[in-house]
Design a protein around this motif. Structure first.
Motif: not given
Length: 74
Positions: A12-14, A19, A21, A35-37, A39-40
């Motif tokens: 993962y990269e911001q 983000y 991935a 958001t991180r969520e 992209v996950e």
């Protein structure tokens, strides 16, 4: 079709825009999100689709060979 569990390293990269991935062991398997969520969730779907396409084509499913380590540099 038999369900096989697989484990892959996801990087993962911001950035200033959100983000991204990618999966080092699955060439071209990438995703992005605000958001991180997000992209996950997106990369999980991308991995599933990537593996599904490989299986349908009868292509080789790469094993997970990548690993990660956090290093503290003083």
């Amino acid at each position: 079709m038999e369900h096989i569990s697989r484990k892959y390293l996801v990087i993962y990269e911001q950035s200033k825009d959100g983000y991204s991935a990618y999966v080092p062991d699955l060439l071209g398997c990438t995703s992005a999100g605000e958001t991180r969520e997000e992209v996950e969730e997106n990369i999980i779907e991308a991995i599933k689709l990537h593996l599904e396409i490989l299986e349908e084509d009868g292509s080789f499913i790469p094993p997970s060979v990548s690993y990660s380590q956090m290093l503290v540099i003083a």
